[in-house]
Enzyme design. Structure first.
Site, PDB file in Angstrom:
ATOM      1  CB  ALA A  44      59.519  12.369  59.293  1.00 29.57           C
ATOM      2  N   GLY A 188      81.787  -0.182  47.976  1.00 26.13           N
ATOM      3  CA  GLY A 188      80.840   0.474  48.885  1.00 26.13           C
ATOM      4  C   GLY A 188      81.416   0.708  50.279  1.00 26.13           C
ATOM      5  CE  LYS A 206      82.457   6.899  63.823  1.00 27.12           C
ATOM      6  NZ  LYS A 206      82.910   6.066  62.719  1.00 27.12           N
ATOM      7  N   GLY A 303      77.585   0.085  58.943  1.00 24.23           N
ATOM      8  CA  GLY A 303      76.733  -0.825  58.189  1.00 24.23           C
ATOM      9  C   GLY A 303      75.330  -0.878  58.770  1.00 24.23           C
TER      10      GLY A 303
HETATM   11  N1  LIG Z   1      75.874   4.303  57.534  1.00 24.62           N
HETATM   12  C1  LIG Z   1      76.519   3.826  58.587  1.00 24.62           C
HETATM   13  O1  LIG Z   1      77.155   2.764  58.526  1.00 24.62           O
HETATM   14  C2  LIG Z   1      76.464   4.567  59.904  1.00 24.62           C
HETATM   15  C3  LIG Z   1      77.163   4.041  61.013  1.00 24.62           C
HETATM   16  C4  LIG Z   1      77.084   4.696  62.240  1.00 24.62           C
HETATM   17  C5  LIG Z   1      76.360   5.875  62.328  1.00 24.62           C
HETATM   18  N2  LIG Z   1      75.708   6.373  61.231  1.00 24.62           N
HETATM   19  C6  LIG Z   1      74.956   7.617  61.365  1.00 24.62           C
HETATM   20  O2  LIG Z   1      73.579   7.306  61.214  1.00 24.62           O
HETATM   21  C7  LIG Z   1      72.899   8.422  60.628  1.00 24.62           C
HETATM   22  C8  LIG Z   1      72.155   7.961  59.392  1.00 24.62           C
HETATM   23  O3  LIG Z   1      73.099   7.434  58.473  1.00 24.62           O
HETATM   24  P1  LIG Z   1      72.632   6.726  57.105  1.00 24.62           P
HETATM   25  O4  LIG Z   1      73.849   6.076  56.558  1.00 24.62           O
HETATM   26  O5  LIG Z   1      71.417   5.926  57.349  1.00 24.62           O
HETATM   27  O6  LIG Z   1      72.281   8.015  56.228  1.00 24.62           O
HETATM   28  P2  LIG Z   1      71.446   8.085  54.870  1.00 24.62           P
HETATM   29  O7  LIG Z   1      71.394   6.753  54.225  1.00 24.62           O
HETATM   30  O8  LIG Z   1      71.982   9.243  54.110  1.00 24.62           O
HETATM   31  O9  LIG Z   1      69.969   8.426  55.385  1.00 24.62           O
HETATM   32  C9  LIG Z   1      69.560   9.674  55.829  1.00 24.62           C
HETATM   33  C10 LIG Z   1      68.110   9.862  55.439  1.00 24.62           C
HETATM   34  O10 LIG Z   1      67.615  11.052  56.041  1.00 24.62           O
HETATM   35  C11 LIG Z   1      66.862  11.759  55.048  1.00 24.62           C
HETATM   36  N3  LIG Z   1      66.763  13.171  55.393  1.00 24.62           N
HETATM   37  C12 LIG Z   1      67.611  14.189  55.087  1.00 24.62           C
HETATM   38  N4  LIG Z   1      67.156  15.344  55.608  1.00 24.62           N
HETATM   39  C13 LIG Z   1      66.004  15.061  56.245  1.00 24.62           C
HETATM   40  C14 LIG Z   1      65.056  15.820  56.972  1.00 24.62           C
HETATM   41  N5  LIG Z   1      65.233  17.132  57.160  1.00 24.62           N
HETATM   42  N6  LIG Z   1      63.977  15.194  57.485  1.00 24.62           N
HETATM   43  C15 LIG Z   1      63.797  13.866  57.307  1.00 24.62           C
HETATM   44  N7  LIG Z   1      64.658  13.086  56.631  1.00 24.62           N
HETATM   45  C16 LIG Z   1      65.739  13.670  56.103  1.00 24.62           C
HETATM   46  C17 LIG Z   1      67.617  11.485  53.775  1.00 24.62           C
HETATM   47  O11 LIG Z   1      66.820  11.777  52.660  1.00 24.62           O
HETATM   48  P3  LIG Z   1      67.551  12.186  51.264  1.00 24.62           P
HETATM   49  O12 LIG Z   1      68.345  11.024  50.853  1.00 24.62           O
HETATM   50  O13 LIG Z   1      66.429  12.473  50.372  1.00 24.62           O
HETATM   51  O14 LIG Z   1      68.397  13.389  51.554  1.00 24.62           O
HETATM   52  C18 LIG Z   1      67.917   9.990  53.929  1.00 24.62           C
HETATM   53  O15 LIG Z   1      66.835   9.194  53.503  1.00 24.62           O
HETATM   54  C19 LIG Z   1      73.983   9.473  60.360  1.00 24.62           C
HETATM   55  O16 LIG Z   1      74.032  10.388  61.414  1.00 24.62           O
HETATM   56  C20 LIG Z   1      75.259   8.651  60.322  1.00 24.62           C
HETATM   57  O17 LIG Z   1      76.397   9.391  60.679  1.00 24.62           O
HETATM   58  C21 LIG Z   1      75.744   5.736  60.035  1.00 24.62           C
END
Ligand SMILES: NC(=O)c1ccc[n+]([C@@H]2O[C@H](COP(=O)([O-])OP(=O)(O)OC[C@H]3O[C@@H](n4cnc5c(N)ncnc54)[C@H](OP(=O)(O)O)[C@@H]3O)[C@@H](O)[C@H]2O)c1
Length: 439
Positions: A44, A188, A206, A303
């Site tokens: 979703a 990035g 964290k 990542g």
């Molecule tokens: N990135 C990293 O390296 C990393 C590392 C460790 C932990 N995390 C954690 O992992 C999680 C995801 O991170 P990410 O980097 O993958 O984030 P992201 O790229 O921003 O992905 C989040 C996705 O969720 C969607 N979304 C927002 N609201 C929603 C809703 N109500 N229902 C369904 N989908 C929805 C967003 O859509 P839109 O773009 O359209 O808003 C986006 O596609 C976060 O909690 C982050 O803290 C990330």
């Protein structure tokens, strides 16, 4: 034996794409380890028009998380949305619906963890969150299982790759903070809005999770001292090197004599310590237990791929429980049956004693040092050394003071007084020093 475990994924952003790829690319490995298949039944996301690096097949796309949460067929919900309104409720509702849950959401866990974990315990549903700290590094699992026979004495974590990248670039003399941040954004490694990383907010989230798993203590996020890296200067890095130190943003939690302290701030650490060798976007978490002694967990803290590795390892652990007929967890989310079993009292930073580094820009006049040292003496802060650095900005020159052990409260008061002196041109930068750390 149930041969298929069904998964629903909420959010299709960076990490979720990694998860879907991993489930596909490592399908055989996963199946042979589990003796069953992991089947993704739906994903979703709010917006399917946005271009992704790894587009998802149309048949799996859904628009509302509750189509997954309310689907009785689904065993495990993975939430990879982030810190948005309604996400804590999604986790709670998934647990209430009897789903096992995996999340990487440190922000939501740090803020609403108590309620989420209570729901898990009350409903008997399970929640795992390995990817929330240290990306691909299995440090939470280590705290929950591998180290669980120990009393954890100290945790020192480099848990934010963006900050560590900026810090180690500055250490190499590549530029002042603003220039290095710009380069990190270009590569990035830093977000367009870097606040959550560079101001230590992400590290704080964290730390709250590490404290919960390390000590069974649920800390109020607002009580924890937090300071970021945005006002560090090249001068600090050069002086640190000359003094045999390195600078790192540390998330610190220590217990001693019935007290626990927890804080996030830039810290001067010995140049020959293991944590000083952690460079670039890498993370490392040093944990000392009373029987195991020192341990160090090192790897990629963020990542797509490393984080997906942690997410899917949680899914597999949950799947193993489900496959063996255990719907409710053998272990509580924190790893503790009883909250704060050692009745540790929180010690605010003001009550801590440590040596300090004070960096000042002062007018180049006689008597300035006497004024500053007089204030420090009145607050019972004794000086270990004074370093007059090269460099001049207009009429002012840099001055670095290293103190002996001093009480934080006294240092804060003294610094406020020093900053009011007319001869002090910029507010003093205070950096805390950790003199002993595993080599
Ligand atoms: N990135 C990293 O390296 C990393 C590392 C460790 C932990 N995390 C954690 O992992 C999680 C995801 O991170 P990410 O980097 O993958 O984030 P992201 O790229 O921003 O992905 C989040 C996705 O969720 C969607 N979304 C927002 N609201 C929603 C809703 N109500 N229902 C369904 N989908 C929805 C967003 O859509 P839109 O773009 O359209 O808003 C986006 O596609 C976060 O909690 C982050 O803290 C990330």
């Amino acid at each position: 034996m149930k041969k298929e475990v069904k998964i629903g994924l909420i959010g299709y952003g960076t990490i979720a794409q990694g998860v879907v790829r991993l489930l596909k690319e490592n399908k055989k490995e996963i199946q042979s380890r589990l003796g069953a298949q992991l089947k993704l039944v739906g994903v979703a996301d709010k917006d399917w028009k946005r271009k992704r690096k790894y587009p998802l097949e149309k048949s799996l796309r859904l628009n509302d998380a509750y189509q997954l949460i309310n689907n009785p067929e689904i065993d495990i919900i993975i939430e990879l949305v982030g810190d948005f309104p309604g996400v804590a409720e999604m986790l709670i509702d998934s647990l209430k619906a009897g789903k096992s849950v995996v999340t990487a959401n440190k922000a939501v866990l740090a803020k609403y963890g108590k309620k989420i974990f209570q729901t898990a315990v009350r409903t008997g549903s399970q929640i795992f969150f390995e990817a929330s700290v240290g990306g691909g590094i299995p440090v939470l699992r280590a705290l929950r299982t591998g180290l669980c026979a120990n009393q954890i004495q100290e945790i020192y974590g480099i848990v934010n790759g963006t900050c560590n990248y900026i810090i180690t670039e500055m250490e190499q003399g590549r530029g002042e903070y603003k220039d290095v941040l710009k380069e990190a954004q270009r590569l990035g490694y830093a977000e367009a809005d870097p606040g959550a990383d560079v101001e230590g907010i992400d590290a704080l989230h964290k730390l709250v999770i590490l404290v919960l798993l390390g000590y069974g203590v649920s800390l109020d996020i607002n009580k924890i001292y937090r300071e970021g890296i945005s006002d560090l200067s090249l001068l600090d890095f050069r002086t640190a090197q000359d003094l045999g130190y390195r600078l790192r943003l540390l998330a610190i939690a220590r217990q001693e004599n019935g007290f626990i302290d927890a804080r996030v701030h830039p810290t001067l650490i010995p140049a020959n310590s293991l944590l000083a060798k952690v460079e670039g976007v890498y993370n490392a978490i040093y944990v000392r237990g009373n029987f195991v002694g020192p341990t160090l967990f090192y790897g990629q803290g963020a990542g797509m791929e490393p984080t997906a590795s942690a997410v899917v390892s949680d899914v597999m652990e949950l799947a193993r429980n489900l496959l063996s007929g255990k719907k409710s967890s053998r272990i509580k989310p924190s790893g503790y049956y009883q909250e704060n079993p050692r009745q540790l009292k929180f010690k605010p930073i003001e009550e801590l004693k440590m040596p300090y580094y004070l960096r000042l820009w002062v007018l180049d006049q006689p008597g300035v040092l006497a004024k500053i040292s007089g204030i420090l003496a009145r607050h019972k802060i004794s000086i270990r050394s004074v370093i007059q650095r090269e460099g001049r900005e207009g009429d002012s020159v840099p001055l670095v003071i290293i103190t002996h052990l001093a009480l934080e409260k006294s240092v804060q008061k003294a610094v406020r007084e020093i900053n009011r002196l007319k001869v002090v041109i910029q507010p003093a930068k205070v950096i805390r020093i950790l003199t002993e750390l595993e080599k």
